[in-house]
Design a protein around this motif. Structure first.
Motif, PDB file in Angstrom:
ATOM      1  N   LEU A 180       0.867  -1.180   0.000  1.00  0.00           N
ATOM      2  CA  LEU A 180       0.000   0.000   0.000  1.00  0.00           C
ATOM      3  C   LEU A 180       0.900   1.224   0.000  1.00  0.00           C
ATOM      4  O   LEU A 180       1.318   1.709   1.049  1.00  0.00           O
ATOM      5  N   ALA A 181       1.194   1.708  -1.201  1.00  0.00           N
ATOM      6  CA  ALA A 181       2.131   2.815  -1.388  1.00  0.00           C
ATOM      7  C   ALA A 181       1.358   4.132  -1.347  1.00  0.00           C
ATOM      8  O   ALA A 181       1.181   4.792  -2.364  1.00  0.00           O
ATOM      9  N   VAL A 199       0.793  -8.068   3.135  1.00  0.00           N
ATOM     10  CA  VAL A 199       0.452  -6.684   2.797  1.00  0.00           C
ATOM     11  C   VAL A 199       1.253  -5.754   3.698  1.00  0.00           C
ATOM     12  O   VAL A 199       1.192  -5.860   4.931  1.00  0.00           O
ATOM     13  N   ILE A 200       1.984  -4.832   3.091  1.00  0.00           N
ATOM     14  CA  ILE A 200       2.784  -3.852   3.825  1.00  0.00           C
ATOM     15  C   ILE A 200       2.212  -2.457   3.581  1.00  0.00           C
ATOM     16  O   ILE A 200       1.918  -2.086   2.442  1.00  0.00           O
ATOM     17  N   ASN A 201       2.097  -1.680   4.655  1.00  0.00           N
ATOM     18  CA  ASN A 201       1.546  -0.328   4.578  1.00  0.00           C
ATOM     19  C   ASN A 201       2.576   0.685   5.075  1.00  0.00           C
ATOM     20  O   ASN A 201       3.525   0.345   5.773  1.00  0.00           O
ATOM     21  N   ILE A 202       2.369   1.937   4.715  1.00  0.00           N
ATOM     22  CA  ILE A 202       3.196   3.047   5.207  1.00  0.00           C
ATOM     23  C   ILE A 202       2.263   4.150   5.690  1.00  0.00           C
ATOM     24  O   ILE A 202       1.240   4.440   5.056  1.00  0.00           O
ATOM     25  N   HIS A 203       2.570   4.724   6.840  1.00  0.00           N
ATOM     26  CA  HIS A 203       1.822   5.909   7.270  1.00  0.00           C
ATOM     27  C   HIS A 203       2.728   6.774   8.131  1.00  0.00           C
ATOM     28  O   HIS A 203       3.765   6.333   8.613  1.00  0.00           O
ATOM     29  N   SER A 231       6.318   1.706   8.826  1.00  0.00           N
ATOM     30  CA  SER A 231       5.886   0.709   7.848  1.00  0.00           C
ATOM     31  C   SER A 231       5.581  -0.573   8.606  1.00  0.00           C
ATOM     32  O   SER A 231       6.368  -1.019   9.448  1.00  0.00           O
ATOM     33  N   HIS A 232       4.437  -1.172   8.294  1.00  0.00           N
ATOM     34  CA  HIS A 232       3.976  -2.317   9.080  1.00  0.00           C
ATOM     35  C   HIS A 232       3.149  -3.259   8.210  1.00  0.00           C
ATOM     36  O   HIS A 232       2.668  -2.886   7.134  1.00  0.00           O
ATOM     37  N   TYR A 233       2.980  -4.473   8.703  1.00  0.00           N
ATOM     38  CA  TYR A 233       2.067  -5.406   8.057  1.00  0.00           C
ATOM     39  C   TYR A 233       0.632  -5.000   8.376  1.00  0.00           C
ATOM     40  O   TYR A 233       0.340  -4.502   9.473  1.00  0.00           O
ATOM     41  N   ILE A 243       5.042  -3.965  13.309  1.00  0.00           N
ATOM     42  CA  ILE A 243       5.901  -2.929  12.738  1.00  0.00           C
ATOM     43  C   ILE A 243       7.166  -3.546  12.165  1.00  0.00           C
ATOM     44  O   ILE A 243       7.831  -4.356  12.810  1.00  0.00           O
ATOM     45  N   ILE A 244       7.521  -3.133  10.942  1.00  0.00           N
ATOM     46  CA  ILE A 244       8.737  -3.606  10.280  1.00  0.00           C
ATOM     47  C   ILE A 244       9.855  -2.573  10.413  1.00  0.00           C
ATOM     48  O   ILE A 244      10.998  -2.909  10.735  1.00  0.00           O
ATOM     49  N   GLU A 245       9.538  -1.306  10.150  1.00  0.00           N
ATOM     50  CA  GLU A 245      10.566  -0.260  10.165  1.00  0.00           C
ATOM     51  C   GLU A 245       9.950   1.087  10.510  1.00  0.00           C
ATOM     52  O   GLU A 245       8.776   1.357  10.197  1.00  0.00           O
ATOM     53  N   GLN A 246      10.751   1.935  11.166  1.00  0.00           N
ATOM     54  CA  GLN A 246      10.353   3.304  11.478  1.00  0.00           C
ATOM     55  C   GLN A 246      11.557   4.224  11.272  1.00  0.00           C
ATOM     56  O   GLN A 246      12.699   3.798  11.392  1.00  0.00           O
ATOM     57  N   ASP A 247      11.270   5.491  10.975  1.00  0.00           N
ATOM     58  CA  ASP A 247      12.343   6.475  10.814  1.00  0.00           C
ATOM     59  C   ASP A 247      11.784   7.849  11.161  1.00  0.00           C
ATOM     60  O   ASP A 247      10.557   8.055  11.147  1.00  0.00           O
ATOM     61  N   VAL A 248      12.680   8.782  11.482  1.00  0.00           N
ATOM     62  CA  VAL A 248      12.251  10.115  11.898  1.00  0.00           C
ATOM     63  C   VAL A 248      13.150  11.181  11.280  1.00  0.00           C
ATOM     64  O   VAL A 248      14.261  10.906  10.831  1.00  0.00           O
TER      65      VAL A 248
END
Length: 295
Positions: A180-181, A199-203, A231-233, A243-248
């Motif tokens: 889900l881009a 399914v991977i999402n980003i928010h 980014s998470h399943y 959660i797979i990855e996070q950044d700031v």
């Protein structure tokens, strides 16, 4: 001078294939010994190995890369025997095999374009087999990269039919991963169950602090000092999947709302790209509502 043709030697040993094995099971002594022994019996040479025993869940996780001239059936039979003894959930794949991926979008282009570029440049081991949009705004972007675009509009009255069409595309295109881009629609519980772990999402990472419309404007109004992305399943619990990855990115009082939007898009695209790459490289293992990520 006459040319000389070298014929293949049928008696020459097969060139080894590099495999990636991932598994999880209840933690107990002897797991690594059993797995490595089974692989060694089939000529396996371990080139990379990472493991983690979770004291909270009591589960053991392993990601191993191994070179072997044995075929898939032989290796799978050997692993299955060990898996039966240790109650393992496991998967075997060829290292670097592009994962058949379907991208879903609405109107924002930054994540779509970034993933398509990374695929073309060899930075992500994915094979984008199509782009689905509930609007047609990004059809030209898909066409630029030679990807078929499927317009599947979604309204309250057509949501069920739209999700049935998505299921058809997943089957027809042999899709392994849905991304889900910046797809601005909520998937139903049923579809989330059908595609669980795929399914991977980003928010933006403002949730749950700044819900609804214009989250960056809300964040600016509150004077935030960090903006980010997660980014998470996808699961049936909205934006609460593993959660797979996070950044700031750090910001200050001088930043306008437009600055936050621009910085937010940048952190979103790179966070999603890492999550997709790690999934495609079989570096992400589910651990209940969390993940184990082997970098």
């Amino acid at each position: 001078m006459a040319s000389v043709t070298t014929l293949p030697n049928p008696s020459a040993p097969a060139r080894p294939t590099e495999w990636v094995l991932t598994l999880s099971c209840p933690d107990r002594p002897g797991i690594v010994h059993a797995v490595s022994g089974a692989l060694a019996e089939h000529g396996g040479n371990i080139t990379e190995s990472q493991q983690f025993g979770d004291p909270v869940s009591g589960l053991f996780f392993l990601r191993m890369q191994v070179e072997s001239a044995s075929d898939r059936a032989e290796l799978e039979a050997a692993i299955a025997e060990v898996a039966g003894r240790f109650a393992m959930t496991w998967e075997l794949d060829v290292v670097g095999r592009p994962v058949r991926t379907l991208l879903m979008v609405s109107k924002a282009a930054h994540c779509l374009v970034d993933l398509l570029y990374r695929e073309r440049s060899g930075q992500a081991p994915i094979d984008v087999v199509g782009v689905v949009g509930n609007h047609t705004d990004l059809a030209d972007h898909a066409a630029f990269y030679g990807k078929p675009f499927h317009h599947v509009p979604v309204t309250a009255a057509t949501k069920g039919a739209a999700e049935d069409r998505l299921r058809e595309l997943v089957r027809e295109l042999d899709v392994e991963l849905v991304v889900l881009a910046r797809y601005m629609q909520i998937l139903s519980d049923g579809l989330c169950r059908d595609l669980s772990g795929r399914v991977i999402n980003i928010h933006h990472s403002f949730l749950p602090s700044f819900k609804g419309a214009r989250p960056y404007a809300q964040a600016h109004d509150r004077g935030v000092k960090l903006i980010g992305a997660t980014s998470h399943y996808v699961t049936g619990d909205l934006d609460e999947g593993p959660i797979i990855e996070q950044d700031v990115e750090r910001v200050d009082h001088s930043r306008a709302v437009t600055d936050l939007v621009s910085l937010g898009e940048d952190v979103e695209r790179r966070t999603l790209a890492r999550a997709v790459r790690w999934h495609a490289e079989h570096r992400v293992l589910l651990n209940g509502h969390r993940t184990v990520v082997f970098h």
